[in-house]
Design an enzyme around this catalytic site. Structure first.
Site, PDB file in Angstrom:
ATOM      1  N   HIS A   1     -28.044 -45.953 -14.381  1.00 17.73           N
ATOM      2  CA  HIS A   1     -27.948 -47.420 -14.359  1.00 17.73           C
ATOM      3  C   HIS A   1     -29.341 -48.059 -14.323  1.00 17.73           C
ATOM      4  O   HIS A   1     -29.574 -49.025 -13.600  1.00 17.73           O
ATOM      5  CB  HIS A   1     -27.116 -47.872 -13.161  1.00 17.73           C
ATOM      6  CG  HIS A   1     -25.691 -47.428 -13.210  1.00 17.73           C
ATOM      7  ND1 HIS A   1     -24.752 -47.988 -14.042  1.00 17.73           N
ATOM      8  CD2 HIS A   1     -25.041 -46.439 -12.544  1.00 17.73           C
ATOM      9  CE1 HIS A   1     -23.590 -47.378 -13.894  1.00 17.73           C
ATOM     10  NE2 HIS A   1     -23.742 -46.435 -12.983  1.00 17.73           N
TER      11      HIS A   1
ATOM     12  N   ASN B   1     -56.173 -53.748  20.052  1.00 18.85           N
ATOM     13  CA  ASN B   1     -55.129 -53.304  19.138  1.00 18.85           C
ATOM     14  C   ASN B   1     -54.033 -54.354  19.165  1.00 18.85           C
ATOM     15  O   ASN B   1     -53.572 -54.743  20.235  1.00 18.85           O
ATOM     16  CB  ASN B   1     -54.579 -51.939  19.572  1.00 18.85           C
ATOM     17  CG  ASN B   1     -53.582 -51.375  18.572  1.00 18.85           C
ATOM     18  OD1 ASN B   1     -53.466 -51.865  17.457  1.00 18.85           O
ATOM     19  ND2 ASN B   1     -52.868 -50.345  18.984  1.00 18.85           N
TER      20      ASN B   1
END
Length: 622
Positions: free
Chosen positions: A518, A101
């Protein structure tokens, strides 16, 4: 972001490996595999693409016997999900097998060198480089007549020689074909735990596979290597040599990681939130002083009082919790707060105040970017604390102090109860810093009383489940959502949108409600629902005005409102009522229906709720 398990003992290893991989599948589910050493001293390997069920069916047809073995479930980093890229990988002339891992950054240069030495690669992974590198190092070790009597020093030396050449992170479990009684595990930057049993030992990348098998565990630290047999465990540090390891008690029951009555872990964890919130507060409310108290900050009240600025760093859901904390701390303590993405902070060089205090917020305690940011701030000499859920994790260990969430294991990839627990803990911090400064005793007492009611209010919010399921059925066909809120509920909007994206694959965006006009208002149409968070509070009228703007343009509105709010119900197409709470607690209550909405939409669309595509639980790579 992958899952590792290992077993050495007297039982058939594959039984534990498969069970353990199922419990770790949330860490990666692109492919999976196991390797054992058979009684005839042969490496038996099974690998498959996809879920653990596929691997188990393959093993049923072609067994992998042996009382020592390793297993892996993968989240792909190097190379696509294929059988060739699945772990375990073999090294040399099949003299060893390993699972990994992490990410090896210099694997290409090492691979090129090994290929020139005659090693053949069958995968695209960085992991296979480690396997061949250890095999190459092992071939250079002097022969030993009795490896066991020599405490497996040649094996240790070979592994250490190889690891010294790696740049990056790794958690490793390694089997050696000719030494069927020993396993070696090693860690640098990727979590690894050894479980201690009677006549057996276990290895895992987190504690969940060990529940029900042992309550004694050893957390490996960075640059530590474990030599493991059925009856012995020896830990060696790269720089210090043999060290005395500490055995800790695993406080985890099998019931904690089983589904019980629920169909998915995510739903189970959503409904666990009244308890996890209570656990986050337990023992931390000081009624006499009208403040909060923490046992692990490792800083005196005087040192904390001198903090003039708070820096919060996190990733993903934890970053949203940090945004909630910014509102809480600035409101209660009047301290300036900065919130930084950990992935950006680690590479920036921002000016930091002399009396600045860092909190790194993380569920797993292993998030690579958050860990790197914490290390960078500590390197510059600033105190760095953590807010973390996993005891013994890397961030918890490396921080100067910290606060545990006590939320219990979170198996679902999409975080739910960790978020609300983080918001509770940051509320406690805001109370604490507020009382250090200007907050009155009366105000502190009122905040404590509001916190004490929170678990019941969250329990009441969970009663919206059936109503939310109805709403989900109405909108599950939509492919775009907007989530809108203001002040404390802006981070809630971001988190709600993230939950929907993560598990249903629907495009969703969170905005401050006033920012909608906006730009995002251009997206509004009859097939783009807007989810408004509009509980009673200081900006209620402002958010109602924003709802009017969406309504005027024909956009469907789902509104999360305070109980009894008839005004919002006149504007919204669908309403979910939640208990009315103090504004600093609104994110914790308002997020509940958003979590449920994401869950029910994902189920309606046939998505794998607990294992969404491309995601894994613990992000241990950059």
């Amino acid at each position: 972001m992958c899952g590792i398990v290992g077993y050495v003992g007297r039982e058939e290893a594959v039984d534990f490996l498969i069970t353990g991989l199922r419990r770790l599948e949330y860490r990666g589910y692109d492919s999976a595999g196991v390797a054992t050493i058979t009684p005839r001293r042969r490496l038996a390997i099974a690998r498959s693409v996809g879920r653990i069920d596929t691997l188990e069916a393959q093993i049923a047809e072609t067994p992998t016997p042996g009382s020592i073995g390793i297993g892996h479930t993968r989240w792909a980093t190097h190379g696509s999900p294929t059988v060739a890229n699945a772990h375990p990988h073999l090294g040399g002339n099949d003299v060893l097998a390993l699972v990994h891992n992490g990410v090896i950054e210099n694997f290409l240069s090492i691979r090129s060198r090994l290929e020139s030495e005659g090693y053949t690669f069958t995968s695209q992974t960085d992991t296979e480089v480690i396997a061949h590198l250890i095999a190459s190092s092992l071939a250079k070790q002097p022969a030993v007549d009795d490896m066991e009597a020599a405490a497996y020093e040649p094996l240790v030396a070979a592994v250490q020689m190889a690891l010294a050449q790696l740049q990056g992170t790794y958690g490793l479990a390694i089997l050696f074909r000719d030494y069927p009684e020993v396993m070696i595990a090693a860690r640098c930057g990727s979590p690894l735990i050894v479980g201690v049993g009677s006549g057996e030992h276990f290895v895992a990348s987190d504690t969940s596979p060990l529940a029900g098998r042992t309550d004694k565990i050893v957390f490996l630290g960075d640059h530590e290597l474990a030599v493991i047999t059925a009856d012995s465990l020896r830990v060696i540090h790269r720089d210090q040599g043999h060290i005395c390891h500490t055995i800790r008690v695993l406080d985890l029951q099998t019931d904690d990681i089983e589904l019980g009555q629920f169909h998915h872990y995510m739903l189970k964890e959503i409904f666990e939130q009244p308890e996890s919130i209570t656990n986050a507060m337990r023992g931390r409310l000081d009624f006499d002083a009208a403040t909060a108290k923490f046992g692990g900050l490792n800083l005196t009240p005087q040192q904390l009082h001198h903090a003039q600025r708070i820096l919060l760093t996190a990733c993903g859901t934890s970053w949203h919790a940090a945004l909630v904390a910014e509102y809480q701390i600035e409101a209660m303590a009047r301290l300036p707060v900065d919130v930084e993405y950990a992935s950006e902070l680690r590479y920036r060089n921002p000016p930091l105040d002399h009396n600045m205090l860092l909190f790194a917020i993380t569920q797993s305690g292993e998030t690579a970017d958050t860990l790197a940011a914490l290390r960078e701030v500590r390197r510059k000499g600033y105190p760095a604390l953590s807010i973390c859920n996993v005891v013994g994790s890397t961030i918890a260990n490396e921080a100067d102090g910290g606060i545990y969430l006590h939320a219990g294991p979170e198996i679902g990839v999409a975080s739910t109860k960790a978020f609300t627990s983080q918001c509770v803990v940051t509320a406690l911090l805001a109370l604490y810093f507020g009382r250090l400064h200007h907050l009155s005793f009366e105000a502190g007492t009122q905040i404590i009383e509001q916190l004490l009611q929170l678990s019941n209010q969250v329990r009441a919010a969970l009663e919206t489940n059936d109503r939310v399921a109805e709403i989900a059925a109405t909108y599950a066909h939509c492919n775009n959502f907007l989530y809108l809120g203001r002040q404390y509920n802006f981070p809630t909007a971001l988190e709600g949108a993230l939950k929907l994206k993560e598990i249903s694959y629907i495009h969703a965006e969170g905005y401050p409600a006033a920012e909608m006009k906006h730009g995002p208002i251009a997206l509004v149409d009859k097939n783009t629902p807007s989810v408004f968070l509009v509980p009673h509070g200081t900006v209620y009228d402002k958010v109602m005005a924003n709802m009017q703007e969406i309504k005027a343009r024909g956009g469907p509105i789902i509104a999360v409102v305070s109980n009894g709010d008839t005004e919002a119900a006149q504007l919204a197409d669908d309403v979910v009522e939640v208990p009315e709470v103090a504004e600093f607690l609104q994110p914790i209550v308002s997020i509940i229906p958003l979590q449920l909405l994401a869950y029910h939409i994902a189920v309606a669309r046939g998505c794998d709720v607990d294992k969404p595509r491309n995601l894994a639980k613990s992000v241990t790579v950059e």
